[in-house]
Design an enzyme around this catalytic site. Structure first.
Site, PDB file in Angstrom:
ATOM      1  N   ASP A  44       0.845  -1.246  -0.154  1.00 41.63           N
ATOM      2  CA  ASP A  44      -0.061   0.035   0.194  1.00 41.63           C
ATOM      3  C   ASP A  44       0.938   1.182   0.147  1.00 41.63           C
ATOM      4  OD1 ASP A  44       0.750   0.254   2.869  1.00 41.63           O
ATOM      5  OD2 ASP A  44      -0.841  -1.167   3.206  1.00 41.63           O
ATOM      6  N   LYS A  65      -4.969   2.115  -1.142  1.00 37.79           N
ATOM      7  CA  LYS A  65      -6.205   2.878  -1.590  1.00 37.79           C
ATOM      8  C   LYS A  65      -6.175   3.219  -3.238  1.00 37.79           C
ATOM      9  CE  LYS A  65      -8.104   5.993   1.505  1.00 37.79           C
ATOM     10  NZ  LYS A  65      -8.021   7.261   2.186  1.00 37.79           N
ATOM     11  N   MET A 180      -3.445   5.978  13.405  1.00 38.07           N
ATOM     12  CA  MET A 180      -4.822   6.267  12.725  1.00 38.07           C
ATOM     13  C   MET A 180      -5.708   7.139  13.579  1.00 38.07           C
ATOM     14  SD  MET A 180      -5.501   2.244  11.520  1.00 38.07           S
ATOM     15  CE  MET A 180      -5.369   1.472  13.124  1.00 38.07           C
TER      16      MET A 180
HETATM   17  N1  SAH Z   1       1.812  -1.129  10.593  1.00 39.50           N
HETATM   18  C1  SAH Z   1       2.276   0.291  10.831  1.00 39.50           C
HETATM   19  C2  SAH Z   1       0.908   1.059  11.171  1.00 39.50           C
HETATM   20  C3  SAH Z   1      -0.307   0.810  10.277  1.00 39.50           C
HETATM   21  S1  SAH Z   1      -1.623   1.713  10.923  1.00 39.50           S
HETATM   22  C4  SAH Z   1       3.335   0.484  11.680  1.00 39.50           C
HETATM   23  O1  SAH Z   1       3.988  -0.487  12.619  1.00 39.50           O
HETATM   24  O2  SAH Z   1       3.764   1.785  11.998  1.00 39.50           O
HETATM   25  C5  SAH Z   1      -1.619   3.163   9.947  1.00 39.50           C
HETATM   26  C6  SAH Z   1      -1.184   4.066  11.020  1.00 39.50           C
HETATM   27  O3  SAH Z   1       0.081   4.038  11.126  1.00 39.50           O
HETATM   28  C7  SAH Z   1      -1.122   5.757  10.486  1.00 39.50           C
HETATM   29  O4  SAH Z   1      -2.622   6.207  10.755  1.00 39.50           O
HETATM   30  C8  SAH Z   1      -0.294   6.400  11.498  1.00 39.50           C
HETATM   31  O5  SAH Z   1      -0.972   6.424  12.560  1.00 39.50           O
HETATM   32  C9  SAH Z   1       0.826   5.370  11.381  1.00 39.50           C
HETATM   33  N2  SAH Z   1       1.789   5.533  10.721  1.00 39.50           N
HETATM   34  C10 SAH Z   1       2.568   4.569   9.784  1.00 39.50           C
HETATM   35  N3  SAH Z   1       3.376   5.257   9.087  1.00 39.50           N
HETATM   36  C11 SAH Z   1       3.674   6.274   9.941  1.00 39.50           C
HETATM   37  C12 SAH Z   1       4.597   7.405   9.578  1.00 39.50           C
HETATM   38  N4  SAH Z   1       5.730   7.256   8.636  1.00 39.50           N
HETATM   39  N5  SAH Z   1       4.519   8.700  10.270  1.00 39.50           N
HETATM   40  C13 SAH Z   1       3.518   8.740  11.206  1.00 39.50           C
HETATM   41  N6  SAH Z   1       2.547   7.795  11.360  1.00 39.50           N
HETATM   42  C14 SAH Z   1       2.634   6.617  10.696  1.00 39.50           C
END
Ligand code: SAH
Length: 279
Positions: A44, A65, A180
């Protein structure tokens, strides 16, 4: 060979891979190896532009998306992983951060097991720890936080009852890291205030952590919505609530992570945050 091992040797392996928060330097050695060896990479947008651009477009399939703004259904992704593996392909399912932190990696692992497809989990640096760490925010601290909770700020709207007990979270006294959680920030910060958390509790929003255009905005639980709106913070961003969130402002003048820039609440200006930029 164990009795319950997959029957056919022709079935390819699926790698459930975490990309880290976006800086290619934070991709693990193992992740790079399996991405390079893969026939197909299902991804994604969360791994970020730099990592995605480093993978030959010919082997990429976007299951995030769609152009119309709709998400690819999870059932499609599950089906596609099995289909490709059954064709004997080596498949990488690339997710932002860590594949098992709010990434639906657990569901995909179960689906693969149910279909007797062998898979390997390649952990990644989660935005919830490493992504806020690069902003100078330690999720635990001997003086400030003895526990940390990882929370979704975007509950499944089909659920009747709140799946998250904000009252219980407020009572931990530890750090709350909300993923999120940009859109519903006003709702859950109010829920925490209602549960008795002090409005002065520090809060930080870390947007696009480790991406070239990363930004950090800081405020308090009481000013959460204004902190978000004044800085124009948009997803993906992580919300940190708790004493440790204040450490960004304390440390930023000496934080040498090049990509960290701070949106100052008073004037909306972006401060580069490096030692030379400090007065
Ligand atoms: N597996 C991912 C999380 C997926 S859920 C992890 O471990 O980071 C998606 C959420 O992750 C986003 O809405 C945001 O809150 C966060 N997120 C993922 N990458 C990010 C980044 N580079 N900077 C800030 N928030 C991030």
């Amino acid at each position: 060979m164990p009795e319950d091992a997959p029957a056919s040797e022709d079935v390819g392996t699926v790698y459930l891979v975490g990309s880290g928060p976006g800086d290619p330097g934070l991709l693990t050695v193992r992740a790079r190896e399996v991405i390079d060896d893969a026939d197909v990479v299902l991804h994604d947008k969360l791994p970020g532009p730099e990592i995605l651009d480093s993978i030959p477009a010919g082997k990429c399939e976007d299951v995030g998306k769609r152009a119309g703004g709709e998400w690819t259904p999870q059932e499609y992704t599950n089906r596609r992983l099995v289909e490709l593996a059954e064709q004997g392909k080596t498949v990488v399912r690339l997710k932002g951060g860590d594949p098992f932190v709010f990434g639906r990696g657990g569901e995909e692992a179960e689906h693969l097991a149910a279909n007797e497809v062998p898979f390997e989990v390649v952990p990644g640096v989660t935005s919830a720890i490493g992504g806020v760490g690069v902003a100078g925010i330690p999720v635990t601290h001997r003086d400030h936080a003895s526990s940390v909770s990882f929370v979704t700020g975007h509950e499944d709207p089909t659920k009747d009852e709140s799946a998250v007990d904000w009252e219980a979270l407020a009572a931990t006294g530890g750090t709350l890291v909300v993923l999120m959680g940009v859109g519903k920030l006003p709702e859950y910060s109010q829920a925490l205030l209602d549960a008795g958390m002090a409005p002065e509790t520090p809060l930080a929003l870390v947007e696009r952590a480790t991406w070239p255009d990363m930004r950090v905005a800081t405020g308090t639980l009481g000013t959460a919505e204004a902190t978000r709106d004044d800085a124009g913070i948009e997803p993906p961003a992580v919300t940190v609530i708790g004493e440790v969130a204040a450490s960004h402002d304390r440390l930023r003048a000496f934080l040498a992570n090049e990509r960290v820039s701070t949106v100052d609440a008073d004037d909306g200006d972006v401060d580069t945050g490096d030692a030379e930029g400090a007065e």
